[in-house]
Design a protein around this motif. Structure first.
Motif, PDB file in Angstrom:
ATOM      1  N   ASP A   1       0.657  -1.095   0.048  1.00  0.00           N
ATOM      2  CA  ASP A   1       0.110   0.029  -0.128  1.00  0.00           C
ATOM      3  C   ASP A   1       0.987   1.186   0.092  1.00  0.00           C
ATOM      4  N   PHE A   2       2.084   1.237   0.816  1.00  0.00           N
ATOM      5  CA  PHE A   2       2.724   2.422   0.922  1.00  0.00           C
ATOM      6  C   PHE A   2       3.556   2.588  -0.543  1.00  0.00           C
ATOM      7  N   LEU A   3       4.081   1.687  -1.173  1.00  0.00           N
ATOM      8  CA  LEU A   3       4.532   1.743  -2.338  1.00  0.00           C
ATOM      9  C   LEU A   3       3.498   2.374  -3.480  1.00  0.00           C
ATOM     10  N   ALA A   4       2.350   1.589  -3.262  1.00  0.00           N
ATOM     11  CA  ALA A   4       1.484   2.137  -4.380  1.00  0.00           C
ATOM     12  C   ALA A   4       1.258   3.680  -4.290  1.00  0.00           C
ATOM     13  N   THR A   5       1.000   3.806  -3.012  1.00  0.00           N
ATOM     14  CA  THR A   5       0.532   5.373  -2.912  1.00  0.00           C
ATOM     15  C   THR A   5       1.769   6.326  -3.142  1.00  0.00           C
ATOM     16  N   MET A   6       2.671   5.927  -2.626  1.00  0.00           N
ATOM     17  CA  MET A   6       4.092   6.768  -3.093  1.00  0.00           C
ATOM     18  C   MET A   6       4.314   6.780  -4.576  1.00  0.00           C
ATOM     19  N   SER A   7       4.147   5.604  -5.352  1.00  0.00           N
ATOM     20  CA  SER A   7       4.221   5.928  -6.563  1.00  0.00           C
ATOM     21  C   SER A   7       3.194   6.843  -7.456  1.00  0.00           C
ATOM     22  N   HIS A   8       2.099   6.732  -6.930  1.00  0.00           N
ATOM     23  CA  HIS A   8       0.947   7.571  -7.366  1.00  0.00           C
ATOM     24  C   HIS A   8       1.371   8.974  -7.240  1.00  0.00           C
ATOM     25  N   GLU A   9       1.641   9.297  -5.776  1.00  0.00           N
ATOM     26  CA  GLU A   9       2.173  10.698  -5.619  1.00  0.00           C
ATOM     27  C   GLU A   9       3.169  11.346  -6.250  1.00  0.00           C
ATOM     28  N   ILE A  10       4.419  10.577  -6.470  1.00  0.00           N
ATOM     29  CA  ILE A  10       5.551  10.941  -7.491  1.00  0.00           C
ATOM     30  C   ILE A  10       5.175  11.119  -8.798  1.00  0.00           C
ATOM     31  N   ARG A  11       4.106  10.216  -9.254  1.00  0.00           N
ATOM     32  CA  ARG A  11       4.002  10.108 -10.744  1.00  0.00           C
ATOM     33  C   ARG A  11       3.371  11.360 -11.307  1.00  0.00           C
ATOM     34  N   THR A  12       2.228  11.917 -10.270  1.00  0.00           N
ATOM     35  CA  THR A  12       1.671  13.060 -10.783  1.00  0.00           C
ATOM     36  C   THR A  12       2.525  14.370 -10.942  1.00  0.00           C
ATOM     37  N   PRO A  13       3.275  14.911 -10.161  1.00  0.00           N
ATOM     38  CA  PRO A  13       4.175  15.682 -10.400  1.00  0.00           C
ATOM     39  C   PRO A  13       5.319  15.460 -11.577  1.00  0.00           C
ATOM     40  N   MET A  14       5.695  14.235 -11.775  1.00  0.00           N
ATOM     41  CA  MET A  14       6.533  13.866 -12.842  1.00  0.00           C
ATOM     42  C   MET A  14       5.740  14.018 -14.158  1.00  0.00           C
ATOM     43  N   ASN A  15       4.547  13.693 -14.195  1.00  0.00           N
ATOM     44  CA  ASN A  15       3.946  13.686 -15.466  1.00  0.00           C
ATOM     45  C   ASN A  15       3.854  15.291 -15.674  1.00  0.00           C
ATOM     46  N   GLY A  16       3.555  16.010 -14.489  1.00  0.00           N
ATOM     47  CA  GLY A  16       3.614  17.659 -14.828  1.00  0.00           C
ATOM     48  C   GLY A  16       4.886  18.104 -15.378  1.00  0.00           C
ATOM     49  N   VAL A  17       5.884  17.636 -14.933  1.00  0.00           N
ATOM     50  CA  VAL A  17       7.408  18.032 -15.569  1.00  0.00           C
ATOM     51  C   VAL A  17       7.338  17.481 -16.892  1.00  0.00           C
ATOM     52  N   LEU A  18       7.191  16.353 -17.189  1.00  0.00           N
ATOM     53  CA  LEU A  18       7.275  15.955 -18.637  1.00  0.00           C
ATOM     54  C   LEU A  18       6.298  16.817 -19.543  1.00  0.00           C
ATOM     55  N   GLY A  19       5.082  17.243 -19.202  1.00  0.00           N
ATOM     56  CA  GLY A  19       4.240  17.852 -19.739  1.00  0.00           C
ATOM     57  C   GLY A  19       4.429  19.439 -20.108  1.00  0.00           C
ATOM     58  N   MET A  20       5.169  19.860 -19.197  1.00  0.00           N
ATOM     59  CA  MET A  20       5.861  21.064 -19.543  1.00  0.00           C
ATOM     60  C   MET A  20       7.085  21.145 -20.307  1.00  0.00           C
ATOM     61  N   ALA A  21       7.794  20.158 -20.196  1.00  0.00           N
ATOM     62  CA  ALA A  21       9.069  19.926 -21.110  1.00  0.00           C
ATOM     63  C   ALA A  21       8.389  19.847 -22.488  1.00  0.00           C
TER      64      ALA A  21
END
Length: 217
Positions: free
Chosen positions: A57-77
């Motif tokens: 559960d912790f890994l899944a939550t952290m992965s989702h939390e990190i993925r959201t801003p990471m997609n933002g970075v890639l989108g801005m790039a």
């Protein structure tokens, strides 16, 4: 004589009864010990299951939390690449995008691992081109190969059909992991990725992918 024999038999019988009673007590004691051991193992197993679920559960939550801003970075790039940039700025944006893709791939690996542990990993079958998936994986990983002066070649057997049904995302992820590992352990030479001739298994086709390199043997 008869009385003496009867007395001897009674004594022997009493001795056997005492031994049987002693054996019974030892068996009961051993049984109780085994019951306690089984109970302890069951508690340890339950605790381990709870710990594994909490970890997943912790890994899944952290992965989702990190993925959201990471997609933002890639989108801005991606948006930044559409503006007017000089050569140096273009190189910086490309590096951001490549690094972001690599990090997103790691995040996806972590999320998949947590799903596998929880028995919740599901495939997403779609119609896709194996040739395009391989070409895409090669293009994504090529900058790393160029940095290390490695040659990267690909081959798809002519008998591989144009379109297949499967989980394109998982396949791309696996191929990228294999190509990344090959680059990591190959100082110079060639890395080759190929999709070999499919084999018929019942009504389905089985495809075999291979990544070979001239690195550590």
């Amino acid at each position: 004589d008869t009385e003496r024999e009867l007395e001897d038999n009674r004594q022997r019988l009493n001795e056997h009864l005492i031994k049987l009673q002693d054996t019974k007590e030892r068996l009961e004691q051993r049984t109780n010990e085994l019951i306690r051991t089984v109970s302890d193992l069951a508690e340890a197993r339950d605790a381990s299951d709870i710990a594994n679920r909490a970890k997943s559960d912790f890994l899944a939550t952290m992965s989702h939390e990190i993925r959201t801003p990471m997609n933002g970075v890639l989108g801005m790039a991606s948006l930044l690449k559409q503006t007017t940039l000089d050569a140096g700025q273009q190189e910086y944006v490309d590096t951001i995008e490549q690094s972001g893709d690599a990090l997103l791939s790691i995040i996806n690996d972590v999320l998949d691992y947590s799903k596998m542990e929880a028995g919740q990993l599901e495939l997403d079958p779609t119609t896709f081109s194996i040739l395009e998936i391989i070409d895409n994986a090669v293009q994504l990983i090529r900058p790393k190969y160029e940095e290390n002066n490695l040659a990267l070649r690909s081959f798809v057997d002519p008998e591989v059909p144009d379109l297949v049904i499967g989980d394109a995302g998982r396949l791309r992820q696996i191929l990228l992991n294999l190509l990344s590992n090959a680059a990591k352990f190959t100082k110079d030479g060639i890395v080759k990725i190929e999709c070999q001739r499919p084999k018929a298994v019942g009504r389905e086709l089985v495809f075999q992918f291979a990544v070979t390199d001239t690195g550590i043997v």
